[in-house]
Design a protein around this motif. Sequence first.
Motif, PDB file in Angstrom:
ATOM      1  N   UNK A  77       0.673  -0.903  -0.020  1.00 31.40           N
ATOM      2  CA  UNK A  77      -0.315  -0.170   0.092  1.00 31.40           C
ATOM      3  C   UNK A  77       0.920   1.336  -0.003  1.00 31.40           C
ATOM      4  N   UNK A  78       0.289   2.119  -0.775  1.00 31.56           N
ATOM      5  CA  UNK A  78       1.502   3.822  -0.927  1.00 31.56           C
ATOM      6  C   UNK A  78       1.485   4.011   0.994  1.00 31.56           C
ATOM      7  N   UNK A  79       0.611   4.369   1.625  1.00 32.68           N
ATOM      8  CA  UNK A  79       0.506   4.881   2.637  1.00 32.68           C
ATOM      9  C   UNK A  79       2.056   4.030   3.379  1.00 32.68           C
ATOM     10  N   UNK A  80       2.530   2.307   3.316  1.00 28.31           N
ATOM     11  CA  UNK A  80       3.354   1.794   3.597  1.00 28.31           C
ATOM     12  C   UNK A  80       2.849   1.712   5.522  1.00 28.31           C
ATOM     13  N   UNK A  81       3.859   2.422   6.395  1.00 32.13           N
ATOM     14  CA  UNK A  81       3.587   1.745   7.949  1.00 32.13           C
ATOM     15  C   UNK A  81       2.534   2.365   8.567  1.00 32.13           C
ATOM     16  N   UNK A  82       1.907   3.578   7.655  1.00 25.86           N
ATOM     17  CA  UNK A  82       0.958   3.789   7.684  1.00 25.86           C
ATOM     18  C   UNK A  82      -1.052   3.055   8.379  1.00 25.86           C
ATOM     19  N   UNK A  83      -0.218   1.851   6.926  1.00 25.26           N
ATOM     20  CA  UNK A  83      -1.160   1.129   6.436  1.00 25.26           C
ATOM     21  C   UNK A  83      -1.779  -0.204   7.427  1.00 25.26           C
ATOM     22  N   UNK A 312      -0.534  11.246  -0.342  1.00 27.52           N
ATOM     23  CA  UNK A 312      -1.398  11.086  -1.069  1.00 27.52           C
ATOM     24  C   UNK A 312      -2.613   9.735  -0.154  1.00 27.52           C
ATOM     25  N   UNK A 313      -1.744   8.829   0.479  1.00 28.34           N
ATOM     26  CA  UNK A 313      -2.514   7.643   1.151  1.00 28.34           C
ATOM     27  C   UNK A 313      -3.077   8.125   2.462  1.00 28.34           C
ATOM     28  N   UNK A 314      -2.049   9.716   3.042  1.00 31.88           N
ATOM     29  CA  UNK A 314      -2.726   9.566   4.310  1.00 31.88           C
ATOM     30  C   UNK A 314      -4.040  10.580   4.012  1.00 31.88           C
ATOM     31  N   UNK A 315      -3.837  11.204   2.990  1.00 28.55           N
ATOM     32  CA  UNK A 315      -5.287  11.928   2.321  1.00 28.55           C
ATOM     33  C   UNK A 315      -6.456  10.963   1.619  1.00 28.55           C
ATOM     34  N   UNK A 316      -6.046  10.005   1.185  1.00 25.29           N
ATOM     35  CA  UNK A 316      -7.137   9.443   0.260  1.00 25.29           C
ATOM     36  C   UNK A 316      -7.529   8.816   1.419  1.00 25.29           C
ATOM     37  N   UNK A 317      -7.429   8.665   2.812  1.00 24.74           N
ATOM     38  CA  UNK A 317      -8.366   7.592   3.819  1.00 24.74           C
ATOM     39  C   UNK A 317      -8.733   9.102   4.654  1.00 24.74           C
TER      40      UNK A 317
END
Length: 463
Positions: A77-83, A312-317
């Motif tokens: 996932x583009x969020x990496x550790x966030x995901x 981008x990944x944080x904003x997408x969610x």
Amino acid sequence: MKPIKNLHAAQVLNPVLSTLQLWGIAVGLVISGEYFGWSYGWASAGTLGFTITSIFIAAMYATFIFSFTELTTSIPHAGGPFAYSKRAFGPTAGYLAGAATLIEFVFAPPAIALAIGAYLNVQFPALDPKVAAVGAYLVFMTLNIVGVQIAATFELAVTLLAIFELLVFMGVVAPGFSMANFTKGGWSGMDSFSPASIPGMFAAIPFAIWFFLAIEGVAMAAEEAKDPRRSIPIAYITGILTLVLLAIGVMVFAGGTGDWTKLANINDPLPQAMKTIVGENSGWLHMLVWLGLFGLVASFHGIILGYSRQIFALAREAYLPAYFASVHPRFKTPHRAILAGGVVGLAAIYSDELIKIGGLTLTANIVTMAVFGAILMYIISMLSLFQLRRTEPNMNRPFRAPCYPYFPAFALLGACVCMATMVYYNPLIFGLFVAFMAIGYFYFLLTAQNRSNATPATLPNLI
């Protein structure tokens, strides 16, 4: 995560990256750490003390990467550790990991940009390093916006040139190398080891981490990999081996060329080390300065790619404003996220009075801030690995961490030691780091309703 049936095309990244390009990103993200930053560790630990610190950090990173790869290939996932953290522990842990990663990747580029400016200043003394740093941001944000395939190909090319240049440096200074130079006063400035040397070795931890900082950024390119479950393990493992060998070579050869204390608090230790061997007017020196820029550019360019995917990944969610979750209609890159991180980086470059604290240089403090973000993210990621092994034993794991649970446990222990040490030696910067995290958490609480209405972002190529 459940697949999305109606994910908007403006929020989908393009899977085009090969294994070789991912290796280029893995090494390129980090390779500027071989050119500058690490030598600040000599100021507190000496050459021998810093060598011990670096060996410990190298072991921590090696075990971390072998463990982290399990997460990256299981949840590309583009969020990496966030995901990973969100899946393991829920939204709050996702916020903590995402915010820590964002601080790491947003604060590392201004430090590298200042080093680019310092290298250019060697050739053009009239050029203000900060002006050069701003120019670097403008050029490489543009290149990242134009397209990930172009950006990754460029990253691979400059990474190969950077490796070549480090090998040239070692070869040119080798005839003047002396182990006596390297070991002189090498235990925190002392001629022999004593208990008094140990505090300096701990204080040098952030600068040993700088040798390897940001290699985990490959995880943020996972959505853009053609075959992430196969190519990411190869990129990570070969990447960390490449970096360990280069770090050892550069540090030893630079320290053995002359008086290493003159290299301990500067942004361009390699040109200055070579100058003692070949003189100020040598063509070798000018070649090192020019080609040395490739190493800095490789990391700078690669980390821009990393921070933009995290934003981008944080904003997408809905962890950040949805405005930053947009993909450029033509280039298929998160252009708004690229620009947003650049604004923060430029502000850091010109925030001397805020960031130049604790008696250290602006660059050293920016490095330390980035390392705080990285270490917190490492801790949460390893905890997530243990949690997912317990709660989702049947999850598809294309790559499983070897020597489990010992490798992730060592990585976790090492990261905790690093965090405790850094807090002790850098309380002011840690306070600033906590303030950034607290501000972000306040926003996280205010936007809870937005996330409850958002659909988890799982893309077709990740299923």
